[in-house]
Design a protein around this motif. Sequence first.
Motif, PDB file in Angstrom:
ATOM      1  N   THR A  42       0.843  -1.188   0.000  1.00 29.09           N
ATOM      2  CA  THR A  42       0.000   0.000   0.000  1.00 29.09           C
ATOM      3  C   THR A  42       0.877   1.236   0.000  1.00 29.09           C
ATOM      4  OG1 THR A  42      -1.714  -1.170   1.221  1.00 29.09           O
ATOM      5  CG2 THR A  42      -1.787   1.230   1.303  1.00 29.09           C
ATOM      6  N   CYS A  43       0.467   2.254  -0.763  1.00 25.03           N
ATOM      7  CA  CYS A  43       1.231   3.490  -0.842  1.00 25.03           C
ATOM      8  C   CYS A  43       0.272   4.679  -0.924  1.00 25.03           C
ATOM      9  CB  CYS A  43       2.131   3.458  -2.075  1.00 25.03           C
ATOM     10  SG  CYS A  43       3.273   4.845  -2.200  1.00 25.03           S
ATOM     11  N   GLN A  44       0.511   5.655  -0.084  1.00 25.35           N
ATOM     12  CA  GLN A  44      -0.297   6.874  -0.067  1.00 25.35           C
ATOM     13  C   GLN A  44       0.386   8.000  -0.833  1.00 25.35           C
ATOM     14  OE1 GLN A  44      -1.017   8.196   3.921  1.00 25.35           O
ATOM     15  NE2 GLN A  44      -1.874  10.141   3.270  1.00 25.35           N
ATOM     16  N   SER A  45       1.702   7.929  -0.974  1.00 27.43           N
ATOM     17  CA  SER A  45       2.474   8.971  -1.647  1.00 27.43           C
ATOM     18  C   SER A  45       2.583   8.662  -3.130  1.00 27.43           C
ATOM     19  CB  SER A  45       3.866   9.079  -1.034  1.00 27.43           C
ATOM     20  OG  SER A  45       3.774   9.354   0.337  1.00 27.43           O
ATOM     21  N   PHE A  46       1.537   8.970  -3.872  1.00 25.59           N
ATOM     22  CA  PHE A  46       1.473   8.682  -5.302  1.00 25.59           C
ATOM     23  C   PHE A  46       1.020   9.934  -6.030  1.00 25.59           C
ATOM     24  CE2 PHE A  46      -1.330   7.809  -8.891  1.00 25.59           C
ATOM     25  CZ  PHE A  46      -0.454   7.158  -9.735  1.00 25.59           C
ATOM     26  N   ALA A  47       1.552  10.157  -7.239  1.00 22.66           N
ATOM     27  CA  ALA A  47       1.131  11.324  -8.030  1.00 22.66           C
ATOM     28  C   ALA A  47       1.414  11.113  -9.506  1.00 22.66           C
ATOM     29  CB  ALA A  47       1.876  12.573  -7.562  1.00 22.66           C
ATOM     30  N   SER A  48       0.610  11.774 -10.330  1.00 22.14           N
ATOM     31  CA  SER A  48       0.906  11.906 -11.746  1.00 22.14           C
ATOM     32  C   SER A  48       2.070  12.884 -11.847  1.00 22.14           C
ATOM     33  CB  SER A  48      -0.320  12.461 -12.469  1.00 22.14           C
ATOM     34  OG  SER A  48       0.006  12.790 -13.789  1.00 22.14           O
ATOM     35  N   LEU A  49       3.057  12.580 -12.649  1.00 23.17           N
ATOM     36  CA  LEU A  49       4.244  13.429 -12.710  1.00 23.17           C
ATOM     37  C   LEU A  49       4.361  14.179 -14.036  1.00 23.17           C
ATOM     38  CD1 LEU A  49       6.862  14.285 -11.291  1.00 23.17           C
ATOM     39  CD2 LEU A  49       7.940  12.236 -12.253  1.00 23.17           C
ATOM     40  N   SER A  50       4.106  13.504 -15.157  1.00 24.76           N
ATOM     41  CA  SER A  50       4.302  14.129 -16.462  1.00 24.76           C
ATOM     42  C   SER A  50       3.373  13.476 -17.483  1.00 24.76           C
ATOM     43  CB  SER A  50       5.765  13.948 -16.896  1.00 24.76           C
ATOM     44  OG  SER A  50       5.957  14.327 -18.242  1.00 24.76           O
ATOM     45  N   LEU A  51       2.848  14.295 -18.386  1.00 27.23           N
ATOM     46  CA  LEU A  51       2.047  13.766 -19.484  1.00 27.23           C
ATOM     47  C   LEU A  51       2.904  13.408 -20.690  1.00 27.23           C
ATOM     48  CD1 LEU A  51      -1.011  16.196 -19.333  1.00 27.23           C
ATOM     49  CD2 LEU A  51      -0.836  13.869 -18.424  1.00 27.23           C
ATOM     50  N   ASP A  52       4.010  14.135 -20.900  1.00 29.75           N
ATOM     51  CA  ASP A  52       4.879  13.916 -22.043  1.00 29.75           C
ATOM     52  C   ASP A  52       6.334  14.058 -21.622  1.00 29.75           C
ATOM     53  OD1 ASP A  52       5.814  13.471 -24.585  1.00 29.75           O
ATOM     54  OD2 ASP A  52       5.363  15.494 -25.311  1.00 29.75           O
ATOM     55  N   PRO A  53       7.026  12.953 -21.318  1.00 33.81           N
ATOM     56  CA  PRO A  53       6.572  11.579 -21.440  1.00 33.81           C
ATOM     57  C   PRO A  53       5.617  11.214 -20.302  1.00 33.81           C
ATOM     58  CG  PRO A  53       8.748  11.591 -20.462  1.00 33.81           C
ATOM     59  CD  PRO A  53       8.422  13.029 -20.811  1.00 33.81           C
TER      60      PRO A  53
END
Length: 167
Positions: A42-53
């Motif tokens: 389980t991980c709470q520290s998650f994020a979208s970082l970049s769309l390209d790439p």
Amino acid sequence: MDQRSLVPAAVEPARMREVLGHFASGIVVITAVGDDGPCGFTCQSFASLSLDPPLISFAPARTSSTWPRIRDVGRFCVNVLAEHHAELSTAFARSGTDKFAGVGWQPSTSGMPMLTGACAWIDCVLAHEYDGGDHTIVVGRVHDLRADANRLPLLFHRGGYGIAPSA
């Protein structure tokens, strides 16, 4: 006076946890299949970082015994947990147990476990790791992803689980 040269006062970990607990976050389970079978945490520290790439990031604790097993595989699936997954989140947060006992899953396009009933799945290859204090900052390159628009996510806020209000 250059403000950057000032040394900030030490911040107590308990105070940091209490204040940052006011930021609601989603909960994910990072999964892979290694030589000894499926593994995950389980991980709470998650994020979208970049769309390209297309990149995502998450931060496992340095004390994690599961992250090194997943790192060795070199690919993983990020499972965004749904509102009914509080028990699953707790189970995958425990050490020393068979976390996949009784858990439904199917293989992603790369063969990594996609947990049954998740809101979304993000299939990744390990791209980078960075020092993050008592955590490791992991960057994954996204190769495939899917979502179930009919599910609400499981949220974590101020030390407890909740769900997002429906639109």
